[in-house]
Design an enzyme around this catalytic site. Structure first.
Site, PDB file in Angstrom:
ATOM      1  N   ARG A   1       0.855  -1.195   0.000  1.00 28.67           N
ATOM      2  CA  ARG A   1       0.000   0.000   0.000  1.00 28.67           C
ATOM      3  C   ARG A   1       0.889   1.244   0.000  1.00 28.67           C
ATOM      4  O   ARG A   1       1.995   1.225   0.549  1.00 28.67           O
ATOM      5  CB  ARG A   1      -0.895  -0.002   1.242  1.00 28.67           C
ATOM      6  CG  ARG A   1      -1.863   1.165   1.280  1.00 28.67           C
ATOM      7  CD  ARG A   1      -2.763   1.113   2.504  1.00 28.67           C
ATOM      8  NE  ARG A   1      -3.590   2.309   2.556  1.00 28.67           N
ATOM      9  CZ  ARG A   1      -4.085   2.813   3.671  1.00 28.67           C
ATOM     10  NH1 ARG A   1      -3.880   2.217   4.822  1.00 28.67           N
ATOM     11  NH2 ARG A   1      -4.813   3.915   3.635  1.00 28.67           N
ATOM     12  N   HIS A   2       0.398   2.317  -0.582  1.00 27.35           N
ATOM     13  CA  HIS A   2       1.128   3.583  -0.617  1.00 27.35           C
ATOM     14  C   HIS A   2       1.393   4.120   0.795  1.00 27.35           C
ATOM     15  O   HIS A   2       0.739   3.736   1.761  1.00 27.35           O
ATOM     16  CB  HIS A   2       0.349   4.629  -1.427  1.00 27.35           C
ATOM     17  CG  HIS A   2      -0.987   4.966  -0.839  1.00 27.35           C
ATOM     18  ND1 HIS A   2      -1.143   5.852   0.210  1.00 27.35           N
ATOM     19  CD2 HIS A   2      -2.234   4.534  -1.149  1.00 27.35           C
ATOM     20  CE1 HIS A   2      -2.415   5.951   0.518  1.00 27.35           C
ATOM     21  NE2 HIS A   2      -3.112   5.153  -0.286  1.00 27.35           N
ATOM     22  N   GLY A   3       2.318   5.061   0.883  1.00 28.39           N
ATOM     23  CA  GLY A   3       2.610   5.725   2.149  1.00 28.39           C
ATOM     24  C   GLY A   3       1.485   6.661   2.564  1.00 28.39           C
ATOM     25  O   GLY A   3       0.587   6.989   1.785  1.00 28.39           O
TER      26      GLY A   3
ATOM     27  N   THR B   1      -0.849   9.720   3.411  1.00 29.56           N
ATOM     28  CA  THR B   1      -1.111  10.952   2.661  1.00 29.56           C
ATOM     29  C   THR B   1      -1.738  12.016   3.553  1.00 29.56           C
ATOM     30  O   THR B   1      -2.272  11.713   4.626  1.00 29.56           O
ATOM     31  CB  THR B   1      -2.071  10.690   1.483  1.00 29.56           C
ATOM     32  OG1 THR B   1      -3.336  10.278   2.006  1.00 29.56           O
ATOM     33  CG2 THR B   1      -1.512   9.643   0.524  1.00 29.56           C
TER      34      THR B   1
ATOM     35  N   ASN C   1      -5.215  11.005   4.093  1.00 31.29           N
ATOM     36  CA  ASN C   1      -5.397  10.021   5.172  1.00 31.29           C
ATOM     37  C   ASN C   1      -5.530  10.746   6.504  1.00 31.29           C
ATOM     38  O   ASN C   1      -6.418  10.441   7.310  1.00 31.29           O
ATOM     39  CB  ASN C   1      -4.215   9.055   5.282  1.00 31.29           C
ATOM     40  CG  ASN C   1      -4.061   8.082   4.129  1.00 31.29           C
ATOM     41  OD1 ASN C   1      -2.929   7.753   3.767  1.00 31.29           O
ATOM     42  ND2 ASN C   1      -5.137   7.596   3.550  1.00 31.29           N
TER      43      ASN C   1
ATOM     44  N   GLY D   1     -10.399   8.032  -2.955  1.00 37.09           N
ATOM     45  CA  GLY D   1     -10.804   7.465  -4.235  1.00 37.09           C
ATOM     46  C   GLY D   1      -9.766   7.689  -5.305  1.00 37.09           C
ATOM     47  O   GLY D   1      -8.604   7.334  -5.136  1.00 37.09           O
TER      48      GLY D   1
ATOM     49  N   GLU E   1      -7.606   3.014  -6.402  1.00 41.29           N
ATOM     50  CA  GLU E   1      -8.464   2.831  -5.241  1.00 41.29           C
ATOM     51  C   GLU E   1      -9.921   2.791  -5.682  1.00 41.29           C
ATOM     52  O   GLU E   1     -10.255   3.199  -6.807  1.00 41.29           O
ATOM     53  CB  GLU E   1      -8.230   3.966  -4.231  1.00 41.29           C
ATOM     54  CG  GLU E   1      -9.016   3.852  -2.940  1.00 41.29           C
ATOM     55  CD  GLU E   1      -8.792   2.557  -2.171  1.00 41.29           C
ATOM     56  OE1 GLU E   1      -9.132   1.471  -2.683  1.00 41.29           O
ATOM     57  OE2 GLU E   1      -8.315   2.631  -1.028  1.00 41.29           O
TER      58      GLU E   1
ATOM     59  N   ASP F   1     -13.563   3.786  -6.428  1.00 41.34           N
ATOM     60  CA  ASP F   1     -14.116   5.069  -6.850  1.00 41.34           C
ATOM     61  C   ASP F   1     -15.317   5.384  -5.962  1.00 41.34           C
ATOM     62  O   ASP F   1     -16.352   4.714  -6.044  1.00 41.34           O
ATOM     63  CB  ASP F   1     -14.527   5.002  -8.315  1.00 41.34           C
ATOM     64  CG  ASP F   1     -15.047   6.318  -8.847  1.00 41.34           C
ATOM     65  OD1 ASP F   1     -15.178   7.289  -8.070  1.00 41.34           O
ATOM     66  OD2 ASP F   1     -15.338   6.381 -10.059  1.00 41.34           O
TER      67      ASP F   1
END
Length: 172
Positions: A8-10, A12, A15, A22, A82, A84
């Site tokens: 998973r991305h870091g 944000t 977040n 989305g 991700e 929508d």
């Protein structure tokens, strides 16, 4: 057989603000950048043949920071975007009634079906390879559900991935 490292991305800014990201690009926080770098350190000893990722900025930034100078083929695909959220995109999580998904949002079944298309793509193009796939929380959950043979209605039972977490799967 495919060895899949699913990450998973870091973290944000979105977040932290607790909003529905989305298909928004997303902006890594300083912590998210540190997490991406740590992901790269965790994967340093992993044999990787290729990278496949979401084409959204928060993921591409994570890939750049985590893979560093490793010269690997990199495919970006909307299959790994991700979920929508439709009209909820950009809204605070607490501002909506989660029992009434917008009519223009992607449903859990639609997400699960897209995860299946991703796995088929992987099998068609990456057989025999070790692949790093970097994406998002909900699509990763759907991919893991597919791999484990869990149906869409049971996907919430799969633990959420933390930012920059990686899970390893062997696909026959």
């Amino acid at each position: 057989m495919i060895t899949l490292y699913l990450a998973r991305h870091g973290q944000t800014q979105e977040n932290i603000a607790r909003i529905f990201q989305g298909h928004l690009p997303g902006t890594l926080t300083e912590e998210g950048k540190r997490q991406a770098t740590a992901l790269g350190e965790e994967l340093q000893q992993a044999r990787l043949d290729a990278i496949i990722s979401s084409d959204l900025k928060r993921v591409t930034d994570t890939v750049v920071l985590s893979v560093g100078k490793r010269d690997l083929p990199w495919e970006q695909t909307p299959l790994l975007r991700e979920i929508d959220w439709g009209d909820w995109t950009g809204l605070p999580l607490a501002s909506v009634n989660r029992n009434n998904l917008p009519s223009n949002a992607e449903t859990r079944n639609m997400l699960y079906e897209r995860a299946g298309r991703f796995l088929e793509h992987l099998k068609e193009h990456y057989d025999g390879k070790c692949v790093l796939a970097v994406a998002h929380g909900q699509i990763n959950r759907a991919i893991e559900a597919h791999i484990r043979g869990i149906m869409p209605e049971d996907m919430p039972g799969i633990p959420s991935m933390q930012n920059a977490e990686v899970r390893k799967f062997i696909l026959a």
